[in-house]
Design an enzyme around this catalytic site. Structure first.
Site, PDB file in Angstrom:
ATOM      1  CE  LYS A 188       4.442  43.099  -1.632  1.00 31.14           C
ATOM      2  NZ  LYS A 188       4.685  41.836  -0.913  1.00 31.14           N
ATOM      3  CD  GLU A 263      -9.267  41.877 -11.371  1.00 33.35           C
ATOM      4  OE1 GLU A 263     -10.296  41.482 -10.788  1.00 33.35           O
ATOM      5  OE2 GLU A 263      -9.272  42.362 -12.512  1.00 33.35           O
ATOM      6  CD  GLU A 395     -12.726  38.560   0.179  1.00 31.45           C
ATOM      7  OE1 GLU A 395     -11.950  39.461   0.554  1.00 31.45           O
ATOM      8  OE2 GLU A 395     -12.723  38.096  -0.973  1.00 31.45           O
TER       9      GLU A 395
END
Ligand code: NDP
Length: 501
Positions: A188, A263, A395
């Protein structure tokens, strides 16, 4: 309101209509089409099917059947390797078309997209080589009557879920290794950048990958991605994306105890000592912060500068950052392209405002850029950032560089490690001991010494702590898609249990 100017390169361009790949058949799926508006150009460039849970389940069933009964897991490593090599050749041959799609759908510069395609083809070749070299161990040391053999078996059906920032590169860090191991897959891609992954489906069919081995379902995370993480017929989930969705993926997969590879995000420091080659560093700092508009898990978004050089180095980084060419992603001279969505641009702005309110200074940029195209952000530098500020810990995923300072090596290590992430780090010094000390003490999956963000198919990539679980690339990547089986083989008379002889 920004007026969109359609660039000349898009004059003859018509939005492309894509279909999904399930069990070797191209299908529109049950849902409506998702429209992708190019972030750098403001025009509709792609339409993909909005896949549903039912589509995901059909794809999982096809992958299960292909694994349980199909030829792929039963082929020799050499046979799989030859098909992967053919796929690599086709990727290289179609690199311009794939790069164009990644460029217009993600807003990244075309020159960079082409570079990523070169890297991706190399990864497919590397994985093809590993397909022939996957092997276990044998123990001939267990006594005369025993031989132990440790097998590596393909783990089964793997769900692969990818983000929008490196659409073709990230699927290439997962899929060829899963295929090399003999797994079957459901992929996906991000609903924002599915085009190049769907073209990859065409490439894999042409290369000879049998039906059902690679299924590609487009659609949203909650609708298509979630069932891919919970379905009992899936054996492993390989996910790249945000830490939040990674956490959810792990929780979902826990219901059936699937193997999970994650990840996730990063907040990567570059630590700079006064004896460093500063000319080299200044370039790497600008590259590390603004490559892919900072929408990069590996972005060097925190500079940790020795106090004695901080003012001078910050000024020099700002001087070079001013020269970075932000603009039309299709212009071959552009270095920084568009921001993925207007909502993400707003989020980046909120981080900058928050940092200014918390006491940081905006040394460069800090605002959106109106280029008469889509949405862009000026390369930004925040100085006077303190380790506890949100912008130093979270982040931002945009072209925003935070500058912090240190006085001792221990303090630099403490600041570098004082976050939840641990993906990568850089250290700059001409002193070997200094580099090695930082390399050993900073908790990150990769530490660059006197360089930044270099990579190779041979080198493992992944993070410590909340940057993820497991490693991609490198020779162990293919083993990640396997189960370990022990064959304990006995010869001759066996020592009895209740009637020992
Ligand atoms: P997201 O986590 O939002 O999405 C990643 C993928 O997960 C997308 O395909 C998304 O679908 C899907 N998804 C969303 N919700 C679910 C769910 N409930 N179940 C299953 N899948 C779901 O990340 P972004 O796409 O926004 O990518 C940016 C993030 O990726 C950054 O935080 C970055 O750090 C990280 N990243 C990490 C890398 C690494 O290797 N460490 C490399 C590159 C990026 P959709 O969005 O289509 O709805």
């Amino acid at each position: 309101m920004t007026a969109h100017v359609k660039p000349k390169a898009l004059d003859d361009f018509k939005a492309r209509d894509f279909r999904m790949l399930i069990d070797g058949m191209w299908t529109d799926g049950a849902g409506n089409a998702l429209e992708r508006v190019a972030p750098g150009h403001g025009v509709v460039v792609s339409r993909y099917p909005a896949g549903t849970k039912a589509d995901a389940e059909r794809a999982i069933a096809a992958a299960r059947k292909a694994f349980d009964d199909g030829p792929w897991p039963r082929m020799t490593g050499a046979e799989r390797s030859n098909i992967l090599l053919k796929a690599a050749d086709l990727i290289a041959a179609k690199a311009d078309e794939l790069a164009f799609l990644d460029c217009i759908e993600s807003g990244k510069p075309i020159s960079q997209a082409k570079g990523e395609l070169g890297g991706a083809a190399d990864i497919w070749r590397y994985a093809a080589a590993l397909a022939r070299d996957l092997h276990g161990e044998s123990y001939n040391t267990l006594g005369e009557g025993t031989l132990g053999v440790v097998l590596r078996e393909a783990i089964g059906v793997v769900s692969i879920i990818t983000p929008w920032n490196f659409p073709f590169l990230i699927v290439s860090q997962k899929l060829p290794f899963a295929l090399a191991a003999g797994c079957t897959t459901v992929v996906k891609p991000s609903e924002l950048t599915s085009g190049s992954t769907l073209l990859l489906g065409e490439i894999l069919i042409e290369a000879g990958v049998p039906a059902g081995v690679v299924n590609i379902v487009t659609g949203t995370g909650p609708e298509v991605g979630a069932p891919m993480t919970t379905h009992p017929d899936v054996d492993m989930v390989s996910f790249t994306g945000s830490t939040g969705v990674g956490r959810l993926t792990m929780a979902n997969a826990a219901q059936t105890l699937k193997k999970v590879s994650l990840e996730l995000g990063g907040k990567n420091p570059q630590i700079v000592f006064p004896d460093a080659n500063l000319d080299e560093f200044i370039d790497a700092a600008v590259f590390g912060a603004y490559f892919n508009a900072g929408e990069c898990c590996n972005a060097g978004s925190r500079l940790i500068l020795h106090k004695s050089i901080a003012a001078d180095v910050t000024a020099r980084v700002a001087e070079l950052a001013k020269k970075v060419k932000v603009g039309d992603p299709l212009d071959p001279t552009t270095q920084v392209g568009a921001i993925i969505t207007p909502q993400h641009l707003a989020k980046i702005g909120t981080y900058v405002e928050g940092a200014a309110k918390a006491g940081a200074s905006v040394a460069l940029g800090g605002t959106a850029l109106d280029l008469g195209l889509g949405q862009f952000m000026a390369p930004t530098i925040l100085s006077g950032v303190k380790p506890d500020m949100a912008v130093a810990r979270e982040e931002v995923f945009g072209p925003v560089l935070s500058v912090l300072t240190f006085e001792t090596t221990d303090e630099a290590i403490r600041i570098a490690n004082a976050i939840d992430y641990g993906l990568s780090a850089g250290v700059w010094s001409r002193d070997f001991d200094t580099c090695l000390t930082i390399g050993r003490k900073v908790r990150a999956g990769t530490v660059w010494m006197n360089t930044f963000m270099d990579g190779a198919s041979e080198l493992p990539f992944g993070g410590y702590r909340q940057s993820g679980l497991g490693r991609e690339l490198g020779r162990h990547a293919v083993e990640d898609y396997t189960e370990t089986k022990t064959l304990n083989m006995h010869m001759g008379a066996r020592t009895g249990w209740w009637m020992p002889r």
